[in-house]
Design a protein around this motif. Structure first.
Motif, PDB file in Angstrom:
ATOM      1  N   UNK A  55       1.451  24.950   1.690  1.00 49.17           N
ATOM      2  CA  UNK A  55       1.396  25.223   0.260  1.00 49.17           C
ATOM      3  C   UNK A  55       0.655  26.517  -0.039  1.00 49.17           C
ATOM      4  N   UNK A 114       6.724  12.230  -8.292  1.00 49.62           N
ATOM      5  CA  UNK A 114       6.787  13.194  -7.202  1.00 49.62           C
ATOM      6  C   UNK A 114       8.163  13.137  -6.531  1.00 49.62           C
ATOM      7  N   UNK A 136      10.910  16.274  -6.667  1.00 48.28           N
ATOM      8  CA  UNK A 136      11.537  16.858  -5.491  1.00 48.28           C
ATOM      9  C   UNK A 136      13.054  16.740  -5.541  1.00 48.28           C
ATOM     10  N   UNK A 146      -1.890  13.890  -4.445  1.00 49.11           N
ATOM     11  CA  UNK A 146      -0.757  14.800  -4.241  1.00 49.11           C
ATOM     12  C   UNK A 146      -0.256  15.429  -5.533  1.00 49.11           C
ATOM     13  N   UNK A 155      -1.226  18.963  -5.713  1.00 49.10           N
ATOM     14  CA  UNK A 155      -0.799  19.908  -4.683  1.00 49.10           C
ATOM     15  C   UNK A 155       0.106  20.988  -5.287  1.00 49.10           C
ATOM     16  N   UNK A 156      -0.076  22.211  -4.828  1.00 50.69           N
ATOM     17  CA  UNK A 156       0.645  23.353  -5.410  1.00 50.69           C
ATOM     18  C   UNK A 156       2.156  23.166  -5.529  1.00 50.69           C
ATOM     19  N   UNK A 157       2.749  22.415  -4.630  1.00 52.82           N
ATOM     20  CA  UNK A 157       4.190  22.229  -4.724  1.00 52.82           C
ATOM     21  C   UNK A 157       4.572  21.393  -5.928  1.00 52.82           C
ATOM     22  N   UNK A 158       3.650  20.629  -6.436  1.00 56.67           N
ATOM     23  CA  UNK A 158       4.007  19.736  -7.530  1.00 56.67           C
ATOM     24  C   UNK A 158       3.346  20.100  -8.858  1.00 56.67           C
ATOM     25  N   UNK A 182       3.828   8.531  -7.984  1.00 57.84           N
ATOM     26  CA  UNK A 182       4.619   8.565  -6.750  1.00 57.84           C
ATOM     27  C   UNK A 182       6.110   8.627  -7.085  1.00 57.84           C
ATOM     28  N   UNK A 199       8.280   6.799  -3.570  1.00 55.45           N
ATOM     29  CA  UNK A 199       8.820   8.146  -3.603  1.00 55.45           C
ATOM     30  C   UNK A 199      10.347   8.134  -3.656  1.00 55.45           C
ATOM     31  N   UNK A 217      -4.410   3.226  -2.126  1.00 61.51           N
ATOM     32  CA  UNK A 217      -5.219   3.532  -0.954  1.00 61.51           C
ATOM     33  C   UNK A 217      -6.509   4.209  -1.410  1.00 61.51           C
ATOM     34  N   UNK A 267       0.825  -1.189   0.000  1.00 61.28           N
ATOM     35  CA  UNK A 267       0.000   0.000   0.000  1.00 61.28           C
ATOM     36  C   UNK A 267       0.864   1.244   0.000  1.00 61.28           C
ATOM     37  N   UNK A 321       2.504  29.371  -1.946  1.00 62.71           N
ATOM     38  CA  UNK A 321       2.167  29.559  -3.351  1.00 62.71           C
ATOM     39  C   UNK A 321       1.006  30.501  -3.611  1.00 62.71           C
ATOM     40  N   UNK A 376      15.227  19.996  -5.392  1.00 62.70           N
ATOM     41  CA  UNK A 376      15.879  20.296  -4.127  1.00 62.70           C
ATOM     42  C   UNK A 376      17.260  19.680  -3.969  1.00 62.70           C
ATOM     43  N   UNK A 387      -8.672   1.409  -2.666  1.00 57.18           N
ATOM     44  CA  UNK A 387      -9.203   0.646  -1.540  1.00 57.18           C
ATOM     45  C   UNK A 387     -10.373   1.363  -0.886  1.00 57.18           C
TER      46      UNK A 387
END
Lengths: 339, 339
Positions: free
Chosen positions: B260, A256, A260, A284, A287-290, A253, A229, A85, A79, B264, A264, A88
């Motif tokens: 975030x 992502x 990063x 995810x 999400x704004x970071x990605x 995944x 990840x 998930x 998982x 952002x 970074x 599921x």
DNA sequence: CTGAAAGCGCTAACAG
DNA sequence: CTGTTAGCGCTTTCAG
């Protein structure tokens, strides 16, 4: 020594209801079977009495008699991948709405599902929904002969007799190839997931076909080994050495983790220096970071098809469904000019 | 018309084994009960024959006779919070290792668990592990009287007779208060989760106590309403108006959404302009884009305690356990000087 | 439409 | 230690 009425010892049984109403026990059993013949008058009398006494048919006894259980097993491999998930969660809900219970069966990494399946049979499980794990067609056939449906999510097997429902991974790969080519990318890298999964294979095949049709190719191919990840991050390091301008990670995944690491750890800008795309559209990804551009799998359609297939009558034919994925463009791809 | 030996109709039963060996059927039943008395010689003879025939005791029949099932139900509210998917994963695995099966029971949002529980009883479920949902102590008492253990994860109820295991949310809140105060924060905001959850209440209480002990206070309190990424983002917008230099989000998923949004959408730098802390230490909290400072819940200890409690003998006493959380410092808090 | 009776496969006294 | 005998609570022929 006489029985006190209000104070039963165990839970109330059909016989209690029968006694109260002065009818036979089998009658009350029939009253709960829609297809059985009971006079309407009696039926209502019975359901009322049942409710009054707090009677509910015992599922275990029923299961012993009928050899079915109205429970379906959900077989899950790792998982670790958030995609599952989500599956599921929706699966449990959909099954519940279909009046089915879900027995969660988590296959430890490295273990083979096939060995554990006989154990499940002893629970009279009606069906099997296999997600993120494989199953041999021999076992599948056994279950089928026993009139228990098995359906695979996001995995296909050569044997056409086992139902499988998945996203059009191949087509998704193509869409991504087109997207990257259309926006002027020249140095592409593919980051592969586990080599024995059909998802990985199909996505790669589709992507490669898409490239070749337009006389393009890869500048490199990295094997991430697993869908996680960290594996994505590690793969990004190796990919970066190839100076790519676009990377297709086999799933989100991975992407992502890669994204990063690129930003970074490798100090590369995404998408300015390198574009990245994934596959699945897990939560995810938005999400704004990605803001990952990716292919969205039609999870809820997949889930409802799976539940329908597992609940289908035995006569129904096992078929494989492939649903199209949807390209969702966010901010991780940049149009490249020149060259 | 004579029975062919190799070709049974149904699965093989204990009677088949008995017939083959010329012993009574109950003997073979005993052979599979460690505490039953069977001569060693017979026992080995039986297990061998059983294996040869492919016999395995039918769990349903056993369950009907014993009123137990070696199935425990995992009751889950929303799986929106990734923290619980981690719990679920480990729970399923731990139960499996304890020889227990997990029946997954997903409570639709807004629905009350209590109503659905009687339905579970009909499955002879041995125990109940409730995560991310509440249960009335009346129902809990009913199960208990029936010799079925119920244990709550991360939730407490007034009634001391129901076992509950959780992280020391209060202490965690304090640790965070100290951390923020020690590093010179002056304008603190608390972002609350659902008001009816004990996790939220305890974390807030601990935090406030920690502040008050040092004569500090809040510059504002925001109600996020639910534990979700988007709720965190929305809360961040409202929090920003208060010009805070530090925000404690009631849990990680809220904090991530907030982080975030701060970066952002609000164009604020974290931690330079504002520090943020969360609670749980979900996987994403460690991702390079976030590096969230938070309190780690001891999930695997919680899970093994829960499994132990649910597998415990009836005589065992129901007790509540509270495990300490661990502060893990990452990059989302900055030491502030001056003033 | 209804009742009687025979299981489903196993466990649990109770005698021997 | 072993066999016999009742169930567990429900479904399902089979007569009536």
């Amino acid at each position: 020594m006489s029985k006190q009425p209000g104070r039963q010892k165990g839970p109330v049984t059909s016989r209690d209801v029968a006694r109260l109403l002065g009818v036979s026990q089998s009658m009350i059993s029939r009253a709960f079977d829609p297809r059985a013949s009971v006079s309407p008058a009696n039926r209502t009398r019975i359901v009322e009495a049942a409710r009054a006494l707090g009677y509910e048919p015992n599922v275990i006894a029923r299961s012993l008699a009928t050899r079915r259980s109205s429970i379906v097993a959900i077989v899950m491999g790792s998982m670790e991948n958030p995609f599952y998930t989500g599956v599921l969660d929706q699966l449990a809900q959909a099954l519940d709405e279909a009046g089915l219970r879900s027995l969660l069966f988590r296959v430890p990494p490295g273990q083979d599902v096939d060995d554990q399946l006989p154990a499940l049979r002893r629970y009279n499980v009606d069906g099997l929904i296999v997600a993120s794990a494989s199953i041999s067609s021999r076992i599948a056939a056994e279950w089928r002969r026993d009139d228990r449906r098995v359906v695979l999510i996001n995995r296909t097997v050569p044997d056409a007799s086992v139902a499988s429902i998945s996203c059009d991974n191949c087509g998704g790969g193509r869409q991504l190839a087109d997207l990257l080519l259309d926006s002027g990318h020249k140095r592409l890298v593919y980051v592969a997931g586990p080599r024995n999964t059909s998802t990985n294979r199909d996505r790669e095949d589709g992507f490669m076909e898409g490239l070749m049709e337009r006389n393009a190719g890869l500048v490199g191919r990295i094997d991430a080994g697993e869908y996680s990840f960290n594996a994505g991050a590690a793969a990004a390091h190796r990919a970066a050495a190839l100076k790519p301008d676009g990377i297709f990670f086999a799933n989100d995944i991975l992407a992502l983790g890669g994204l990063d690491a690129l930003r970074h750890e490798l100090r590369l800008q995404v998408p300015k220096h390198v574009s990245v795309v994934g596959f699945d559209d897990i939560e995810m990804a938005s999400w704004p970071s990605y803001r990952l551009t990716t292919i969205r799998q039609p999870v809820s359609e997949m889930v409802s098809s799976a539940v329908a297939a597992v609940a289908a009558s035995a006569t129904a034919q096992a078929n494989s469904i492939s649903l199209p994925g949807l390209l969702v463009e966010r901010g991780s791809v940049m149009r490249r000019h020149g060259m």
